[in-house]
Write a protein that holds these residues in place. Structure first.
Motif, PDB file in Angstrom:
ATOM      1  N   VAL A   1      65.720 -92.584 -33.259  1.00 21.20           N
ATOM      2  CA  VAL A   1      66.403 -93.625 -34.036  1.00 21.20           C
ATOM      3  C   VAL A   1      67.863 -93.730 -33.600  1.00 21.20           C
ATOM      4  CG1 VAL A   1      67.250 -94.216 -36.343  1.00 21.20           C
ATOM      5  CG2 VAL A   1      64.855 -93.555 -36.020  1.00 21.20           C
ATOM      6  N   ASP A   2      68.485 -92.590 -33.339  1.00 18.56           N
ATOM      7  CA  ASP A   2      69.872 -92.592 -32.863  1.00 18.56           C
ATOM      8  C   ASP A   2      69.988 -93.316 -31.525  1.00 18.56           C
ATOM      9  OD1 ASP A   2      72.710 -91.605 -32.910  1.00 18.56           O
ATOM     10  OD2 ASP A   2      72.015 -90.504 -31.136  1.00 18.56           O
ATOM     11  N   LEU A   3      69.027 -93.067 -30.626  1.00 21.65           N
ATOM     12  CA  LEU A   3      69.030 -93.774 -29.337  1.00 21.65           C
ATOM     13  C   LEU A   3      68.893 -95.277 -29.544  1.00 21.65           C
ATOM     14  CD1 LEU A   3      66.772 -91.401 -27.183  1.00 21.65           C
ATOM     15  CD2 LEU A   3      69.229 -91.818 -26.887  1.00 21.65           C
ATOM     16  N   LYS A   4      68.048 -95.663 -30.486  1.00 15.63           N
ATOM     17  CA  LYS A   4      67.881 -97.088 -30.787  1.00 15.63           C
ATOM     18  C   LYS A   4      69.178 -97.685 -31.313  1.00 15.63           C
ATOM     19  CE  LYS A   4      65.535-100.246 -33.924  1.00 15.63           C
ATOM     20  NZ  LYS A   4      64.681-100.374 -35.109  1.00 15.63           N
ATOM     21  N   GLN A   5      69.833 -96.966 -32.215  1.00 16.27           N
ATOM     22  CA  GLN A   5      71.076 -97.472 -32.795  1.00 16.27           C
ATOM     23  C   GLN A   5      72.188 -97.583 -31.765  1.00 16.27           C
ATOM     24  OE1 GLN A   5      71.475 -94.621 -35.980  1.00 16.27           O
ATOM     25  NE2 GLN A   5      70.303 -95.861 -37.438  1.00 16.27           N
ATOM     26  N   ARG A   6      72.090 -96.784 -30.711  1.00 15.22           N
ATOM     27  CA  ARG A   6      73.088 -96.847 -29.626  1.00 15.22           C
ATOM     28  C   ARG A   6      72.683 -97.828 -28.533  1.00 15.22           C
ATOM     29  NH1 ARG A   6      73.859 -92.125 -26.864  1.00 15.22           N
ATOM     30  NH2 ARG A   6      72.242 -90.862 -27.829  1.00 15.22           N
ATOM     31  N   GLY A   7      71.613 -98.588 -28.798  1.00 12.35           N
ATOM     32  CA  GLY A   7      71.203 -99.616 -27.857  1.00 12.35           C
ATOM     33  C   GLY A   7      70.385 -99.122 -26.686  1.00 12.35           C
ATOM     34  N   LYS A   8      69.898 -97.879 -26.757  1.00  9.38           N
ATOM     35  CA  LYS A   8      69.114 -97.300 -25.657  1.00  9.38           C
ATOM     36  C   LYS A   8      67.621 -97.610 -25.788  1.00  9.38           C
ATOM     37  CE  LYS A   8      72.762 -94.984 -24.128  1.00  9.38           C
ATOM     38  NZ  LYS A   8      73.436 -95.311 -22.844  1.00  9.38           N
ATOM     39  N   LEU A   9      67.203 -98.002 -26.971  1.00 11.00           N
ATOM     40  CA  LEU A   9      65.803 -98.334 -27.228  1.00 11.00           C
ATOM     41  C   LEU A   9      65.721 -99.619 -28.026  1.00 11.00           C
ATOM     42  CD1 LEU A   9      64.410 -94.845 -28.366  1.00 11.00           C
ATOM     43  CD2 LEU A   9      63.914 -95.987 -26.200  1.00 11.00           C
ATOM     44  N   ASP A  10      64.596-100.313 -27.883  1.00  8.64           N
ATOM     45  CA  ASP A  10      64.356-101.517 -28.684  1.00  8.64           C
ATOM     46  C   ASP A  10      63.548-101.210 -29.940  1.00  8.64           C
ATOM     47  OD1 ASP A  10      65.664-103.138 -26.846  1.00  8.64           O
ATOM     48  OD2 ASP A  10      63.843-103.448 -25.671  1.00  8.64           O
ATOM     49  N   LYS A  11      62.562-100.314 -29.805  1.00 12.31           N
ATOM     50  CA  LYS A  11      61.662-100.053 -30.926  1.00 12.31           C
ATOM     51  C   LYS A  11      61.355 -98.552 -31.020  1.00 12.31           C
ATOM     52  CE  LYS A  11      60.667-104.486 -31.874  1.00 12.31           C
ATOM     53  NZ  LYS A  11      60.905-105.134 -33.178  1.00 12.31           N
ATOM     54  N   VAL A  12      61.187 -98.090 -32.252  1.00  9.16           N
ATOM     55  CA  VAL A  12      60.714 -96.724 -32.508  1.00  9.16           C
ATOM     56  C   VAL A  12      59.562 -96.801 -33.496  1.00  9.16           C
ATOM     57  CG1 VAL A  12      61.260 -94.447 -33.441  1.00  9.16           C
ATOM     58  CG2 VAL A  12      62.973 -95.674 -32.086  1.00  9.16           C
ATOM     59  N   PHE A  13      58.388 -96.319 -33.080  1.00  8.74           N
ATOM     60  CA  PHE A  13      57.222 -96.248 -33.957  1.00  8.74           C
ATOM     61  C   PHE A  13      56.882 -94.781 -34.204  1.00  8.74           C
ATOM     62  CE2 PHE A  13      56.259-100.301 -31.570  1.00  8.74           C
ATOM     63  CZ  PHE A  13      56.611-101.138 -32.619  1.00  8.74           C
ATOM     64  N   VAL A  14      56.360 -94.505 -35.384  1.00  8.59           N
ATOM     65  CA  VAL A  14      55.983 -93.132 -35.739  1.00  8.59           C
ATOM     66  C   VAL A  14      54.540 -93.107 -36.220  1.00  8.59           C
ATOM     67  CG1 VAL A  14      56.476 -91.128 -37.198  1.00  8.59           C
ATOM     68  CG2 VAL A  14      58.361 -92.557 -36.370  1.00  8.59           C
ATOM     69  N   THR A  15      53.776 -92.168 -35.694  1.00 11.44           N
ATOM     70  CA  THR A  15      52.381 -92.005 -36.097  1.00 11.44           C
ATOM     71  C   THR A  15      52.084 -90.529 -36.294  1.00 11.44           C
ATOM     72  OG1 THR A  15      50.091 -92.564 -35.521  1.00 11.44           O
ATOM     73  CG2 THR A  15      51.532 -91.944 -33.702  1.00 11.44           C
ATOM     74  N   GLY A  16      50.838 -90.172 -36.532  1.00 11.18           N
ATOM     75  CA  GLY A  16      50.437 -88.778 -36.614  1.00 11.18           C
ATOM     76  C   GLY A  16      50.428 -88.202 -38.021  1.00 11.18           C
ATOM     77  N   CYS A  17      50.286 -86.890 -38.080  1.00 15.42           N
ATOM     78  CA  CYS A  17      50.018 -86.200 -39.347  1.00 15.42           C
ATOM     79  C   CYS A  17      51.170 -86.273 -40.337  1.00 15.42           C
ATOM     80  CB  CYS A  17      49.662 -84.742 -39.073  1.00 15.42           C
ATOM     81  SG  CYS A  17      48.081 -84.535 -38.232  1.00 15.42           S
ATOM     82  N   LEU A  18      52.398 -86.084 -39.877  1.00 18.40           N
ATOM     83  CA  LEU A  18      53.538 -86.147 -40.795  1.00 18.40           C
ATOM     84  C   LEU A  18      53.639 -87.534 -41.415  1.00 18.40           C
ATOM     85  CD1 LEU A  18      56.044 -84.300 -41.656  1.00 18.40           C
ATOM     86  CD2 LEU A  18      57.353 -85.832 -40.185  1.00 18.40           C
ATOM     87  N   SER A  19      53.444 -88.561 -40.594  1.00 14.21           N
ATOM     88  CA  SER A  19      53.507 -89.933 -41.073  1.00 14.21           C
ATOM     89  C   SER A  19      52.366 -90.237 -42.050  1.00 14.21           C
ATOM     90  CB  SER A  19      53.454 -90.888 -39.875  1.00 14.21           C
ATOM     91  OG  SER A  19      53.567 -92.229 -40.280  1.00 14.21           O
TER      92      SER A  19
END
Length: 435
Positions: free
Chosen positions: A74-92
């Motif tokens: 999420v930090d990378l996204k906020q710094r413009g390094k990523l466009d999207k962050v998706f989360v899956t798996g057991c914790l989610s």
């Protein structure tokens, strides 16, 4: 999916937790590739614009690692390094509502069984004909084969059924087809995994069918090694051992998590087995398959565990002498029946007990390894590192067990099988020379 970069999307999948999660990530990768979307696993190049974090929610340490990884992305996204962050798996799956409130910046959260919904986010279609098609995140010579999903057991400490649901077996035909595809892609060894291996088939066929599955997989041409992980000890289907004796490509190896030995703890954990029954089972397994390598895992610090219980575990290890042992500290998981108990052992004491148990096993492991010196074993080469080759015998699984260190000028490649004479033994590794 259109993004502000106007470049073609590239997805980086980060997998946390167990090998079952790894298979899920590989299946997602295969589906995305079939939809003409570029995918990488845990890339450090930072040339991707979308990240999917496949989380683990099994114990506290795993949850913490998952949350930290999400926050990093999420930090990378906020710094413009990523466009999207998706989360899956057991914790989610388990904590989606809470996570959505507490972590801003994640574009979407998915559970463990929502692959088609993830694909929709990429304007991609789920392709049923791709069953068994995966982009391996392991080296190309070995792979995990998940034979079922979920678990019907009611162990008091375990949150897996909360995250993965009830036991669902995959049909034998589908698993054989998947194994054949893996072999065609270069896989020499498959590790059979499930939340509970020995339950296989009860839902589909109304009887345990693991022996039949093993025979069918052993018939797959080019499949050199088949390895069994996560067998439940209660009502253990002894017919498995007959198949193991009959088929040369089934490794003389069994991973059977026991979790504890002391009767009060086994009862509190709802393991449906006693210390004596475990001892009788281990004895019977070794009688039927002489030389079999037995791996187990244990839990230290379960509520109410006494120092005498810990000593009982150590005495049992010295008596039975398992080939491989892993020890985890107890994690107090809400939603489990053990959550009603008082988590009365401090974290530092849990760690101390786990270390105490492992020190006992360390001596046993060294003695067992010393017994292998001078003997010749078939070894699969996994990699070359620091100028030497690292491989494994049939008695060792990937990452969790011993490695064989080989110094040679011969050119070897991952997946090669070689004969190695063991020349030195260490606590958890061996050293040898090519024959």
């Amino acid at each position: 999916m259109k993004t502000r970069t106007l470049k073609k999307d590239k997805v980086n999948i980060i997998t946390l937790g167990c090998s079952k999660n790894m298979v899920d990530s590989e299946v997602l990768s295969g589906q995305l590739i079939a939809n003409d979307i570029n995918v990488v696993h845990e890339s450090e190049k930072r040339d991707h614009n979308i990240v999917v974090v496949n989380t683990c929610g099994f114990i506290d340490k795993a949850k913490e690692e998952s949350i930290n990884t999400i926050l990093e992305q999420v930090d990378l996204k906020q710094r413009g390094k990523l466009d999207k962050v998706f989360v899956t798996g057991c914790l989610s799956e388990r904590y989606r509502g809470d996570l959505e409130k507490e972590i801003e910046g994640v574009d979407a959260w998915f559970g463990t069984m929502e692959l088609p919904l993830i694909l929709k986010r990429f304007d991609a279609d789920y392709k049923a004909e791709l069953v068994g098609e995966r982009l391996l995140s392991t080296p190309s010579h070995y792979a995990y084969l998940k034979i079922s999903e979920g678990c019907n057991r009611t162990c008091s400490f375990c949150a897996i059924p909360l995250m993965r649901g009830q036991h669902v077996s995959k049909p034998i035909e589908a698993l054989v087809a998947e194994a054949e595809k893996l072999v065609k892609s270069g896989v020499k060894e498959i590790m059979l995994i499930a939340q509970e291996l020995t339950y296989y088939g009860l839902d589909l066929y109304k009887q345990r069918r693991l022996p039949e599955l093993l025979h069918a997989l052993a018939d797959v041409k080019g499949l050199e090694w088949i390895r069994l992980h996560y067998a439940y000890p209660t009502k253990f289907p002894m017919e498995i051992l007959e198949v193991m004796k009959q088929r040369d490509n089934i490794c003389n190896y069994l991973d059977m998590p026991l979790q504890h030995i002391a009767d009060p703890m086994l009862k509190a954990m709802k393991r449906q087995i006693t210390r004596k029954e475990i001892l009788d089972l281990v004895t019977s397994i070794r009688e039927q398959v002489p030389g079999i390598a037995l791996r187990t895992t244990l839990i230290a610090g379960f509520p109410g565990e006494t120092l005498e219980d810990v000593e009982d575990v150590k005495r049992f290890l010295e008596e039975v002498r398992f080939d491989r042992v892993g020890v985890f500290t107890y994690s107090h998981e809400e939603g489990t029946s053990a959550y009603d108990l008082v988590d009365d052992i401090p974290a530092e004491e849990k760690e101390r007990r786990a270390q105490d148990i492992m020190e006992t096993q360390q001596e046993i492991s060294l003695e067992k390894n010393q017994e292998m010196v001078g003997k010749v074993f078939k070894v699969i080469i996994d990699k070359k590192e620091a100028g030497r080759y690292l491989g494994r015998t049939e008695f060792d699984s990937v990452e969790v067990d011993n490695e064989v260190i080989i110094n040679t000028d011969r050119k070897l490649k991952p997946g090669d099988f070689v004969q190695v004479k063991i020349t030195r033994a260490f606590d958890y590794d061996l050293e040898g020379e090519l024959v």
